[in-house]
Design an enzyme around this catalytic site. Structure first.
Site, PDB file in Angstrom:
ATOM      1  N   ASP A   1       0.816  -1.222   0.000  1.00 32.01           N
ATOM      2  CA  ASP A   1       0.000   0.000   0.000  1.00 32.01           C
ATOM      3  C   ASP A   1       0.847   1.268   0.000  1.00 32.01           C
ATOM      4  O   ASP A   1       0.453   2.287   0.558  1.00 32.01           O
ATOM      5  CB  ASP A   1      -0.966   0.026   1.202  1.00 32.01           C
TER       6      ASP A   1
ATOM      7  N   GLY B   1       1.494   2.999  -2.539  1.00 34.31           N
ATOM      8  CA  GLY B   1       1.118   3.890  -3.652  1.00 34.31           C
ATOM      9  C   GLY B   1       1.880   3.572  -4.928  1.00 34.31           C
ATOM     10  O   GLY B   1       2.168   4.467  -5.728  1.00 34.31           O
ATOM     11  N   LYS B   2       2.170   2.303  -5.137  1.00 32.27           N
ATOM     12  CA  LYS B   2       2.920   1.898  -6.339  1.00 32.27           C
ATOM     13  C   LYS B   2       2.164   2.235  -7.621  1.00 32.27           C
ATOM     14  O   LYS B   2       2.765   2.627  -8.611  1.00 32.27           O
ATOM     15  CB  LYS B   2       3.184   0.386  -6.314  1.00 32.27           C
ATOM     16  N   GLY B   3       0.830   2.092  -7.563  1.00 30.59           N
ATOM     17  CA  GLY B   3       0.014   2.320  -8.757  1.00 30.59           C
ATOM     18  C   GLY B   3       0.276   3.675  -9.374  1.00 30.59           C
ATOM     19  O   GLY B   3       0.376   3.817 -10.585  1.00 30.59           O
TER      20      GLY B   3
ATOM     21  N   ALA C   1      -3.606  -7.681  -4.044  1.00 31.86           N
ATOM     22  CA  ALA C   1      -3.070  -6.329  -4.230  1.00 31.86           C
ATOM     23  C   ALA C   1      -4.208  -5.379  -4.584  1.00 31.86           C
ATOM     24  O   ALA C   1      -5.295  -5.806  -4.957  1.00 31.86           O
ATOM     25  CB  ALA C   1      -2.047  -6.327  -5.347  1.00 31.86           C
ATOM     26  N   GLY C   2      -3.947  -4.112  -4.450  1.00 34.00           N
ATOM     27  CA  GLY C   2      -4.958  -3.139  -4.833  1.00 34.00           C
ATOM     28  C   GLY C   2      -4.282  -1.836  -5.187  1.00 34.00           C
ATOM     29  O   GLY C   2      -3.466  -1.333  -4.420  1.00 34.00           O
ATOM     30  N   HIS C   3      -4.553  -1.343  -6.358  1.00 35.31           N
ATOM     31  CA  HIS C   3      -3.974  -0.071  -6.773  1.00 35.31           C
ATOM     32  C   HIS C   3      -5.098   0.909  -7.063  1.00 35.31           C
ATOM     33  O   HIS C   3      -6.036   0.570  -7.769  1.00 35.31           O
ATOM     34  CB  HIS C   3      -3.171  -0.239  -8.072  1.00 35.31           C
TER      35      HIS C   3
ATOM     36  N   ARG D   1       1.991 -29.197  -6.562  1.00 31.67           N
ATOM     37  CA  ARG D   1       1.973 -29.567  -7.985  1.00 31.67           C
ATOM     38  C   ARG D   1       0.765 -30.380  -8.429  1.00 31.67           C
ATOM     39  O   ARG D   1       0.097 -30.026  -9.392  1.00 31.67           O
ATOM     40  CB  ARG D   1       3.269 -30.307  -8.390  1.00 31.67           C
TER      41      ARG D   1
ATOM     42  N   GLN E   1       2.131  -6.012  -3.181  1.00 31.61           N
ATOM     43  CA  GLN E   1       2.451  -6.032  -1.751  1.00 31.61           C
ATOM     44  C   GLN E   1       3.715  -5.217  -1.445  1.00 31.61           C
ATOM     45  O   GLN E   1       4.024  -4.314  -2.182  1.00 31.61           O
ATOM     46  CB  GLN E   1       2.596  -7.472  -1.235  1.00 31.61           C
TER      47      GLN E   1
ATOM     48  N   GLY F   1     -11.100  -3.179   2.544  1.00 28.47           N
ATOM     49  CA  GLY F   1     -11.753  -2.101   3.280  1.00 28.47           C
ATOM     50  C   GLY F   1     -11.332  -2.046   4.747  1.00 28.47           C
ATOM     51  O   GLY F   1     -11.808  -1.203   5.503  1.00 28.47           O
TER      52      GLY F   1
ATOM     53  N   LEU G   1       3.503  12.217   1.133  1.00 31.50           N
ATOM     54  CA  LEU G   1       4.164  13.180   2.028  1.00 31.50           C
ATOM     55  C   LEU G   1       3.139  14.177   2.583  1.00 31.50           C
ATOM     56  O   LEU G   1       3.272  14.641   3.719  1.00 31.50           O
ATOM     57  CB  LEU G   1       5.282  13.918   1.272  1.00 31.50           C
ATOM     58  N   ASP G   2       2.113  14.486   1.796  1.00 29.69           N
ATOM     59  CA  ASP G   2       1.083  15.446   2.226  1.00 29.69           C
ATOM     60  C   ASP G   2       0.344  15.003   3.485  1.00 29.69           C
ATOM     61  O   ASP G   2      -0.184  15.836   4.225  1.00 29.69           O
ATOM     62  CB  ASP G   2       0.064  15.659   1.097  1.00 29.69           C
TER      63      ASP G   2
HETATM   64  P1  IMP Z   1      -2.585 -12.794   1.733  1.00 31.30           P
HETATM   65  O1  IMP Z   1      -1.628 -12.299   0.722  1.00 31.30           O
HETATM   66  O2  IMP Z   1      -4.025 -12.496   1.391  1.00 31.30           O
HETATM   67  O3  IMP Z   1      -2.358 -14.234   2.067  1.00 31.30           O
HETATM   68  O4  IMP Z   1      -2.333 -11.995   3.094  1.00 31.30           O
HETATM   69  C1  IMP Z   1      -1.136 -12.154   3.846  1.00 31.30           C
HETATM   70  C2  IMP Z   1      -0.725 -10.832   4.484  1.00 31.30           C
HETATM   71  O5  IMP Z   1      -0.341  -9.923   3.462  1.00 31.30           O
HETATM   72  C3  IMP Z   1      -1.833 -10.130   5.256  1.00 31.30           C
HETATM   73  O6  IMP Z   1      -1.246  -9.435   6.335  1.00 31.30           O
HETATM   74  C4  IMP Z   1      -2.393  -9.148   4.242  1.00 31.30           C
HETATM   75  O7  IMP Z   1      -3.025  -8.048   4.872  1.00 31.30           O
HETATM   76  C5  IMP Z   1      -1.123  -8.737   3.546  1.00 31.30           C
HETATM   77  N1  IMP Z   1      -1.322  -8.257   2.168  1.00 31.30           N
HETATM   78  C6  IMP Z   1      -1.513  -9.000   1.063  1.00 31.30           C
HETATM   79  N2  IMP Z   1      -1.618  -8.216  -0.017  1.00 31.30           N
HETATM   80  C7  IMP Z   1      -1.463  -6.959   0.404  1.00 31.30           C
HETATM   81  C8  IMP Z   1      -1.424  -5.693  -0.270  1.00 31.30           C
HETATM   82  O8  IMP Z   1      -1.534  -5.580  -1.488  1.00 31.30           O
HETATM   83  N3  IMP Z   1      -1.238  -4.614   0.529  1.00 31.30           N
HETATM   84  C9  IMP Z   1      -1.071  -4.715   1.871  1.00 31.30           C
HETATM   85  N4  IMP Z   1      -1.074  -5.860   2.522  1.00 31.30           N
HETATM   86  C10 IMP Z   1      -1.279  -6.979   1.803  1.00 31.30           C
END
Ligand code: IMP
Length: 437
Positions: A17, A19-21, A43-45, A148, A230, A308, A338-339
């Site tokens: 998180d 802010g790579k996106g 992941a989420g961007h 596998r 991540q 969320g 930074l803001d």
């Molecule tokens: P998982 O990847 O869903 O198995 O979660 C394992 C750990 O990685 C947990 O603490 C999640 O909150 C964290 N995590 C996984 N993906 C992200 C991400 O994109 N941003 C922040 N934390 C993440």
């Protein structure tokens, strides 16, 4: 460009998180390929363009740029349901997605319904010892990859008959296991096979041998951007194990996860938030479980893009960032958000750890649970800085803060994020000569 091949790798140097996106978005104009090599829909961007907000989980944010080929490489845990939903949402908003700009590796692992189920049931069973996953099935999917015989790859989705046979065989094993461990109901293998064969049909034009595609691109000198998911402290090998994700997420994961030689990694940009956040369980030495943490959460809108969940927040841990930067061989830092620090009287940066009264020399994520932080204090600034577009426009104390980050990480800060919009980015001391957004 600093590297001979012109390629760029963008990785998070904290717990995700960062802010790579936004930085990937800024660099996409100068790259031909944008490649995901690890993780999946965990992941989420979020990228904001002209007031419009795009939240992407699987598809690289290069999709918002014309002429960029976005690649989901072999190292990804690919959830076709999520991908197709994102494709649909993008197309609806007038952004075309097809074989010209989106490719999925035939060798990528598929996240199946039993992975999501196991993720949820397993975490529930762990109770207070849970990892706090995103419940997207990532861990179980990679576990099957390593096992596998119970794995499904994207190529398997393209042959409906074989997929049915495979689903029946795997579901038999999963049913027995889940019934014994979690008292779960049996799954309908045929319904799952039908659903996933349908995904395969919809995706078929975009499935490719992405390793060959990328090696050719590299050989031809086309610029490739590798986009990490991540953050480094969530890396399966080098993070705060077991409170990590299940794939290699540092720049060290690029060659294996994308099928390219190590030399293709190119110039590494390490993303660092001006403070720290973490979702899920695990150690967090600089956490501020108080009004400072709450202020950072509110100003930084620190709630998960994927789940969320409110994120835990705290001061910048420069000792940990230095470790992650060294691990990935980062050539520069991009300092995000930074803001969010504006308006605080005093800022603290963790410069090292002390354990049992002694200064720690070499960082090790395993020591984070017992570490006591050594802090350096700096004066804050009161001005809002979201409108700043050059380093010179930042208040004196904000410039001092950036310089402190450079000193503590032994790297230049190339980019500074000052707000959520695409334009709210200062190109400062970047080693990417033509990286103007
Ligand atoms: P998982 O990847 O869903 O198995 O979660 C394992 C750990 O990685 C947990 O603490 C999640 O909150 C964290 N995590 C996984 N993906 C992200 C991400 O994109 N941003 C922040 N934390 C993440």
């Amino acid at each position: 460009m600093a590297s001979a091949n012109g390629n760029v790798t963008v990785v998070g140097l904290q717990w995700g998180d960062e802010g790579k996106g936004k930085v990937v978005d800024a660099l996409s104009d100068v790259c031909k390929y944008v490649v995901r090599f690890c993780g999946g829909a965990n992941a989420g961007h979020t990228v904001r363009v002209g007031g419009e907000k795009y939240a992407l989980h699987l598809i690289p944010s290069g999709i918002l740029h014309e002429g960029v080929v976005n690649v989901i490489a072999n190292g990804v845990a690919f959830d076709p349901a999520v991908a197709l939903e994102e494709v649909g949402a993008l197309v609806e908003r007038g952004i075309p997605v097809g074989p010209e700009n989106f490719r999925v590796s035939a060798a990528a692992q598929v996240v199946m319904p039993w992975h999501r189920l196991e993720d949820t049931l397993g975490e529930k069973r762990l109770g207070s010892r849970k990892i706090g996953t995103t419940a997207k099935g990532i861990g179980p999917c990679y576990a099957d990859k390593a096992r596998r015989t119970t794995a499904v790859r994207v190529a398997d989705l393209l042959d409906a008959d074989q997929l049915r046979e495979k689903a029946r065989r795997i579901v038999e094993i999963k049913d027995r296991t889940f019934a014994a461990l979690y008292d779960a109901e049996p799954m309908d293998a045929d319904a799952i096979a039908d659903e996933y064969a349908d995904y395969g049909r919809k995706l078929s034009g975009m499935v490719a041998n992405t390793g060959a595609l990328l090696r050719r691109a590299v050989a031809q000198g086309e610029r490739v951007l590798f986009e990490g998911g991540q953050g480094s402290l969530l890396d399966i090998d080098h993070g705060t194990y077991p409170f990590v994700t299940s794939s290699p997420v540092t720049a060290c994961g690029v060659p294996a996860g994308a099928g390219v030689p190590p030399s293709a990694v190119g110039h590494v940009v390490g993303l660092v938030k001006a403070y720290t956040s973490r979702v899920g369980a695990g150690p967090f030495p600089t956490e501020q479980d108080n009004e400072i943490g709450q202020r950072l959460r509110d100003r930084g809108n620190e709630y998960g893009t994927t789940t969320g969940r409110p994120r835990r927040c705290g001061w910048l841990d420069a000792f940990a960032v230095r470790y992650a930067a060294d691990l990935s061989g980062a050539g520069e830092i991009a300092l995000a958000l930074l803001d969010v620090l504006s308006g605080l009287e005093e800022l603290k940066i963790c410069t090292g750890y002390r354990i049992a009264g002694r200064d720690v020399e070499d960082f090790d994520p395993a020591m984070m649970a017992e570490a006591e932080c050594v802090y350096e204090s700096m004066p804050g600034w009161q001005e809002e800085i979201t409108g700043a577009r050059s380093f010179a426009e930042l208040p004196d104390n904000a410039r001092q803060y950036v310089r402190k980050v450079e000193a503590l990480t032994a790297r230049p800060v190339g980019f500074i994020g000052v707000g959520p919009d695409r334009e709210a980015l200062i190109v400062h001391d970047s080693r990417l000569r033509d990286a103007q957004p």
